[in-house]
Scaffold this active site. Structure first.
Site, PDB file in Angstrom:
ATOM      1  N   GLY A 225      46.249  44.586  44.249  1.00 42.27           N
ATOM      2  CA  GLY A 225      45.826  43.897  44.826  1.00 42.27           C
ATOM      3  C   GLY A 225      44.569  42.974  45.284  1.00 42.27           C
TER       4      GLY A 225
ATOM      5  N   SER B  45      41.512  43.959  45.308  1.00 43.03           N
ATOM      6  CA  SER B  45      39.817  44.351  45.148  1.00 43.03           C
ATOM      7  C   SER B  45      39.219  42.968  45.608  1.00 43.03           C
ATOM      8  CB  SER B  45      39.787  44.788  43.695  1.00 43.03           C
ATOM      9  OG  SER B  45      40.348  44.565  42.686  1.00 43.03           O
TER      10      SER B  45
ATOM     11  N   ILE C  89      42.491  36.649  46.316  1.00 43.52           N
ATOM     12  CA  ILE C  89      43.456  36.629  47.705  1.00 43.52           C
ATOM     13  C   ILE C  89      44.096  38.275  48.001  1.00 43.52           C
ATOM     14  CG2 ILE C  89      45.663  36.269  48.724  1.00 43.52           C
ATOM     15  CD1 ILE C  89      45.557  33.898  46.254  1.00 43.52           C
TER      16      ILE C  89
ATOM     17  N   TYR D  59      53.435  33.009  31.826  1.00 45.40           N
ATOM     18  CA  TYR D  59      53.241  33.017  33.304  1.00 45.40           C
ATOM     19  C   TYR D  59      54.307  32.513  33.591  1.00 45.40           C
ATOM     20  CZ  TYR D  59      50.216  32.756  37.391  1.00 45.40           C
ATOM     21  OH  TYR D  59      50.419  32.683  38.467  1.00 45.40           O
TER      22      TYR D  59
ATOM     23  N   VAL E 104      43.654  27.931  43.695  1.00 45.57           N
ATOM     24  CA  VAL E 104      42.623  29.031  44.314  1.00 45.57           C
ATOM     25  C   VAL E 104      40.998  29.012  44.067  1.00 45.57           C
ATOM     26  CG1 VAL E 104      42.332  30.609  46.086  1.00 45.57           C
ATOM     27  CG2 VAL E 104      44.631  29.393  45.780  1.00 45.57           C
TER      28      VAL E 104
END
Length: 251
Positions: free
Chosen positions: A13, A15, A18, A161, A196
């Protein structure tokens, strides 16, 4: 970061958000960073911006919901870079798919499980295999979790989630225990961010999300700094769980 100079890290991840921030900090610290995501071009663009840095960002395309993609990445790393010394399991996503809503899609639940749980499990297994076959005893595995893996908030859209992030917490501790059983000194760290300011909320709740307007959110760099803190701790120090929230966040 001196002892990590020239060594290899894999960031999933990588790209945006974080993951992109972690990859950048590791490159600046002198590591060879394999950045993977479905959006290859975004990582390639970041690699160009980091030319001349102490380390190097190497982009690779990978969909962590596909085991064959993950295995190809590890085979590529083994062939061209030796193997993985540090793994950052950062890829993760959420769908608005409540547990009891008749409109919730099973495909959304499966997608969250594939990315948030199985992707981490497969990458961790392959990273440990890479370290073990080369006699690497000081590697490090990071799982980027969430505060949603520590409490369940009264918002139905995030309940599934949250279940996946509780699984991440359990897998992190399970990984730590299995490494101790193997007499390994490879360390494991679980990082659980609160709010975030990334693209996450917009992807989760839509382009009109008010999430970042209600408090002073964390920035991606706040999380990547915590990763560097744990990575650079003395070898006998294992920072297992980092909970990091905005000061204004209530839960």
């Amino acid at each position: 970061m001196d002892r990590w100079t020239g060594r290899v890290a894999l960031v999933t991840g990588a790209s945006v958000g974080i993951g992109a921030s972690i990859a950048q900090k590791l490159v600046e610290g002198g590591m060879k960073v394999i950045g993977v995501a479905r959006n290859f071009q975004a990582i390639a663009d970041a690699a160009k911006k980091l030319e001349g840095a102490k380390g190097q960002l190497i982009p690779m395309k990978c969909d962590v919901t596909k085991e064959e993609d993950i295995l190809k990445v590890f085979a590529n790393i083994r062939k061209n870079y030796g193997g993985v010394d540090v793994l950052i399991n950062n890829a993760g996503l959420a769908h608005d798919a409540p547990l009891l809503d008749p409109s919730s899609k099973t495909s959304d639940w499966k997608n969250m499980l594939d990315v948030n749980v199985l992707g981490i499990a497969i990458c961790s297994r392959e990273a440990y295999k890479s370290m073990k076959e080369r006699g690497i005893d000081d590697g490090h595995i990071f799982n980027i979790g969430s505060m949603s893996g520590h409490r369940v908030i009264p918002s139905s859209k995030g309940h599934f989630y949250s279940a996946t992030k509780f699984a991440v917490k359990a897998m992190t501790e399970g990984t730590r225990q299995e490494l101790r059983e193997a007499k390994s000194h490879i360390r494991v760290t679980h990082v659980s961010p609160g709010v975030v300011e990334t693209e996450f909320a917009y992807r989760f709740t839509g382009p009109d999300s008010q999430t970042y307007k209600n408090l002073m959110a964390l920035q991606a760099e706040d999380i990547s700094s915590s990763v560097i803190h744990a990575l650079t701790a003395p070898a006998h120090v294992e920072i297992n769980d980092i909970l990091i929230r905005p000061t204004e966040q209530s839960s």
